[in-house]
Design a protein around this motif. Structure first.
Motif, PDB file in Angstrom:
ATOM      1  N   TYR A 125     -11.733 -13.094   1.164  1.00  0.00           N
ATOM      2  CA  TYR A 125     -11.911 -11.647   1.275  1.00  0.00           C
ATOM      3  C   TYR A 125     -10.620 -10.937   1.667  1.00  0.00           C
ATOM      4  N   PRO A 126      -9.616 -10.948   0.783  1.00  0.00           N
ATOM      5  CA  PRO A 126      -8.425 -10.158   1.079  1.00  0.00           C
ATOM      6  C   PRO A 126      -8.781  -8.668   0.974  1.00  0.00           C
ATOM      7  N   ILE A 127      -8.342  -7.901   1.935  1.00  0.00           N
ATOM      8  CA  ILE A 127      -8.650  -6.469   1.947  1.00  0.00           C
ATOM      9  C   ILE A 127      -7.333  -5.702   1.931  1.00  0.00           C
ATOM     10  N   SER A 128      -7.180  -4.817   0.973  1.00  0.00           N
ATOM     11  CA  SER A 128      -5.952  -4.073   0.776  1.00  0.00           C
ATOM     12  C   SER A 128      -5.957  -2.760   1.560  1.00  0.00           C
ATOM     13  N   LEU A 129      -4.940  -2.578   2.391  1.00  0.00           N
ATOM     14  CA  LEU A 129      -4.805  -1.317   3.116  1.00  0.00           C
ATOM     15  C   LEU A 129      -4.605  -0.150   2.155  1.00  0.00           C
ATOM     16  N   ASP A 130      -3.878  -0.370   1.067  1.00  0.00           N
ATOM     17  CA  ASP A 130      -3.669   0.699   0.087  1.00  0.00           C
ATOM     18  C   ASP A 130      -4.995   1.168  -0.512  1.00  0.00           C
ATOM     19  N   LYS A 131      -5.877   0.223  -0.828  1.00  0.00           N
ATOM     20  CA  LYS A 131      -7.181   0.591  -1.393  1.00  0.00           C
ATOM     21  C   LYS A 131      -8.040   1.318  -0.356  1.00  0.00           C
ATOM     22  N   ILE A 132      -7.947   0.888   0.895  1.00  0.00           N
ATOM     23  CA  ILE A 132      -8.698   1.562   1.961  1.00  0.00           C
ATOM     24  C   ILE A 132      -8.184   2.988   2.135  1.00  0.00           C
ATOM     25  N   ARG A 133      -6.862   3.146   2.156  1.00  0.00           N
ATOM     26  CA  ARG A 133      -6.294   4.495   2.284  1.00  0.00           C
ATOM     27  C   ARG A 133      -6.792   5.401   1.154  1.00  0.00           C
ATOM     28  N   GLN A 134      -6.775   4.876  -0.072  1.00  0.00           N
ATOM     29  CA  GLN A 134      -7.214   5.678  -1.211  1.00  0.00           C
ATOM     30  C   GLN A 134      -8.693   6.030  -1.097  1.00  0.00           C
ATOM     31  N   ALA A 135      -9.514   5.081  -0.708  1.00  0.00           N
ATOM     32  CA  ALA A 135     -10.948   5.342  -0.549  1.00  0.00           C
ATOM     33  C   ALA A 135     -11.194   6.394   0.532  1.00  0.00           C
ATOM     34  N   LEU A 136     -10.439   6.326   1.622  1.00  0.00           N
ATOM     35  CA  LEU A 136     -10.591   7.312   2.694  1.00  0.00           C
ATOM     36  C   LEU A 136     -10.121   8.697   2.245  1.00  0.00           C
ATOM     37  N   ARG A 137      -9.022   8.749   1.488  1.00  0.00           N
ATOM     38  CA  ARG A 137      -8.572  10.041   0.934  1.00  0.00           C
ATOM     39  C   ARG A 137      -9.637  10.615  -0.002  1.00  0.00           C
ATOM     40  N   ASP A 138     -10.201   9.753  -0.868  1.00  0.00           N
ATOM     41  CA  ASP A 138     -11.249  10.189  -1.798  1.00  0.00           C
ATOM     42  C   ASP A 138     -12.480  10.713  -1.058  1.00  0.00           C
ATOM     43  N   ALA A 139     -12.725  10.168   0.136  1.00  0.00           N
ATOM     44  CA  ALA A 139     -13.867  10.591   0.954  1.00  0.00           C
ATOM     45  C   ALA A 139     -13.512  11.789   1.842  1.00  0.00           C
ATOM     46  N   LYS A 140     -12.318  12.354   1.635  1.00  0.00           N
ATOM     47  CA  LYS A 140     -11.861  13.563   2.333  1.00  0.00           C
ATOM     48  C   LYS A 140     -11.537  13.352   3.810  1.00  0.00           C
ATOM     49  N   PHE A 141     -11.156  12.112   4.166  1.00  0.00           N
ATOM     50  CA  PHE A 141     -10.655  11.892   5.514  1.00  0.00           C
ATOM     51  C   PHE A 141      -9.255  12.486   5.600  1.00  0.00           C
ATOM     52  N   GLY A 142      -8.879  12.960   6.773  1.00  0.00           N
ATOM     53  CA  GLY A 142      -7.558  13.531   6.975  1.00  0.00           C
ATOM     54  C   GLY A 142      -6.522  12.465   7.255  1.00  0.00           C
ATOM     55  N   PRO A 143      -5.244  12.839   7.190  1.00  0.00           N
ATOM     56  CA  PRO A 143      -4.158  11.866   7.402  1.00  0.00           C
ATOM     57  C   PRO A 143      -4.220  11.149   8.751  1.00  0.00           C
ATOM     58  N   ASP A 144      -4.555  11.870   9.808  1.00  0.00           N
ATOM     59  CA  ASP A 144      -4.623  11.234  11.131  1.00  0.00           C
ATOM     60  C   ASP A 144      -5.773  10.232  11.200  1.00  0.00           C
ATOM     61  N   GLU A 145      -6.918  10.606  10.649  1.00  0.00           N
ATOM     62  CA  GLU A 145      -8.065   9.688  10.643  1.00  0.00           C
ATOM     63  C   GLU A 145      -7.736   8.429   9.843  1.00  0.00           C
ATOM     64  N   ILE A 146      -7.109   8.621   8.701  1.00  0.00           N
ATOM     65  CA  ILE A 146      -6.731   7.485   7.859  1.00  0.00           C
ATOM     66  C   ILE A 146      -5.772   6.575   8.615  1.00  0.00           C
ATOM     67  N   GLU A 147      -4.829   7.160   9.322  1.00  0.00           N
ATOM     68  CA  GLU A 147      -3.857   6.363  10.082  1.00  0.00           C
ATOM     69  C   GLU A 147      -4.539   5.564  11.185  1.00  0.00           C
ATOM     70  N   PHE A 148      -5.451   6.184  11.933  1.00  0.00           N
ATOM     71  CA  PHE A 148      -6.175   5.465  12.987  1.00  0.00           C
ATOM     72  C   PHE A 148      -6.953   4.282  12.404  1.00  0.00           C
ATOM     73  N   ILE A 149      -7.694   4.522  11.354  1.00  0.00           N
ATOM     74  CA  ILE A 149      -8.536   3.481  10.768  1.00  0.00           C
ATOM     75  C   ILE A 149      -7.689   2.343  10.202  1.00  0.00           C
ATOM     76  N   THR A 150      -6.673   2.675   9.425  1.00  0.00           N
ATOM     77  CA  THR A 150      -5.884   1.611   8.798  1.00  0.00           C
ATOM     78  C   THR A 150      -5.048   0.842   9.817  1.00  0.00           C
ATOM     79  N   ARG A 151      -4.569   1.512  10.855  1.00  0.00           N
ATOM     80  CA  ARG A 151      -3.831   0.788  11.893  1.00  0.00           C
ATOM     81  C   ARG A 151      -4.735  -0.194  12.632  1.00  0.00           C
TER      82      ARG A 151
END
Length: 82
Positions: free
Chosen positions: A47-73
Motif C-alpha cells: 500500500y504505497p501512498i503518494s503525498l502528491d495524490k493526497i494533495r491533489q485529492a484534498l485540493r479537489d475537495a476544496k481544502f485550503g493550503p494550510d489544511e493540506i499542509e497539516f494533513i500531508t505533514r
C-alpha cells in the motif's frame, strides 16, 4: 511506521482493519477489546501512498493550503505516505 491489516472476529462478525503502527505488538494493543485477533499482516509494501495524490485529492475537495499542509505533514512524519 508500518501499515498492518488486522483480521478480527468479534463473536458475531469477522472483519479487517487497516492500522498504522510500529510493530505487531502495537497493533494488538490498539485493537484490544474489539474481539479476537485472527491474523496480522504487514502490508507496508502493498500500500504505497503518494503525498502528491493526497494533495491533489484534498485540493479537489476544496481544502485550503494550510489544511493540506497539516494533513500531508502528519502522513509524512508518520511514514504513512511519501
Amino acid at each position: 511506521m508500518k501499515k498492518y491489516m488486522v483480521y478480527m472476529d468479534d463473536g458475531r462478525n469477522c472483519f479487517k482493519a487497516a492500522i498504522p503502527a510500529n510493530s505487531e505488538k502495537e497493533v494488538r494493543e490498539y485493537v484490544e477489546g474489539n474481539g479476537e485477533v485472527i491474523s496480522i499482516k504487514d502490508v507496508t509494501e502493498d500500500y504505497p501512498i503518494s503525498l502528491d495524490k493526497i494533495r491533489q485529492a484534498l485540493r479537489d475537495a476544496k481544502f485550503g493550503p494550510d489544511e493540506i499542509e497539516f494533513i500531508t505533514r502528519c502522513l509524512d512524519f508518520n511514514a504513512i505516505a511519501r
